[in-house]
Each structure stands twice: as C-alpha cells, then as structure tokens.
Design an enzyme around this catalytic site. Structure first.
Site, mmCIF file in Angstrom:
data_model
loop_
_atom_site.group_PDB
_atom_site.id
_atom_site.type_symbol
_atom_site.label_atom_id
_atom_site.label_comp_id
_atom_site.label_asym_id
_atom_site.label_seq_id
_atom_site.Cartn_x
_atom_site.Cartn_y
_atom_site.Cartn_z
ATOM 1 C CB SER A 61 17.381 81.484 -41.243
ATOM 2 O OG SER A 61 18.198 80.448 -41.740
ATOM 3 C CE LYS A 98 21.529 82.285 -42.019
ATOM 4 N NZ LYS A 98 21.175 81.073 -41.317
#
Length: 140
Positions: A61, A98
């Site tokens: 990701s 993230k």
C-alpha cells in the site's frame, strides 16, 4: 503479524566512510579518493534510541513512495505526528502504516491508489516512521 524490534539502549557505534562526491544516477563519473567524514548509521537513523523501534513492512500500500514488503521501518514513538507524516497506527484492532491526514478530516492515506483511504473512528498512533531500510540485494 507485526514484528517489532527495539534497538539497544546504547547503540554500538559502527562507522563507514562517507564520500564527499555525490553519485549521479545517470552516467558514472570517476569517484574521488577521499572521504568527508565517518558515517554512523545508528546516529543517522536513530535520534532517540529509547523511543525508537523497528517494524518490517508487509504489503504494497506504500510502494509508490519506496516502501516495499519486507523493508525495515525506523519508528520514533516520541515524535509528534504531524500532517503528512508516515505513521504506524492501530485502527479497528489492526496495525497499519499510512500517511497521516489531520485536516480537513483525520484519515490514513495509502500511497498505492489500489487501496482505500481509511477514516478511523478510533485511532492510536504508535510512532512516526523516520526512515526506511531497503535491501537491494538478497543476503540469502
């Protein structure tokens, strides 16, 4: 599974030469024969040893920013998370890495567009990622 590895409280100093010449990514030029200083990777990567831990990345990701599955992340839990920081967070009982968005709404942003943005109702940040360590050659 999240693998956390804490550094030694007093990192052992281990230096290597740091060359003054920059290395172009294009056509190579002859390297200079001298060094500017010694570089200690512990001092370079770890500002606060007692507040630092390492985490191995899993998944893709964040690959568009150079963080690949298997890379080691240097995480400082004493850093105050700020807008745009890469963080290790827990949301809905799961750990994730993230980019942190604080405004206009708190969100955890993947860099890979194949993944959705997370808008957690509850969020705990364990630390700010301050460096990635990526091996370009397998040591097997």
């Amino acid at each position: 599974m999240l693998l956390l590895v804490a550094p030694e409280q007093e990192p052992v100093q281990s230096t290597a030469p740091l060359f003054t010449e920059r290395c172009p990514a294009g056509f190579p030029s002859p390297a200079a024969d001298y060094t500017e200083e010694e570089l200690d990777l512990n001092a370079y990567c770890i500002r606060r040893p007692a507040a630092t831990f390492f985490v191995r990345a899993i998944g893709d990701s964040m690959k568009e920013m150079g963080l690949h599955s298997g890379d080691l992340m240097v995480v400082d839990k004493a850093e105050k998370p700020m807008q745009g920081d890469i963080v290790i967070a827990e949301t809905d009982g799961e750990f994730t890495v993230k980019r942190l968005q604080l405004k206009p709404r708190i969100a955890l942003l993947p860099i890979n567009p194949a993944y959705p943005t997370l808008y957690p109702e509850e969020l705990q940040i364990f630390g700010v990622v301050t460096a990635f360590i990526h091996k370009t050659r397998s040591t097997d």
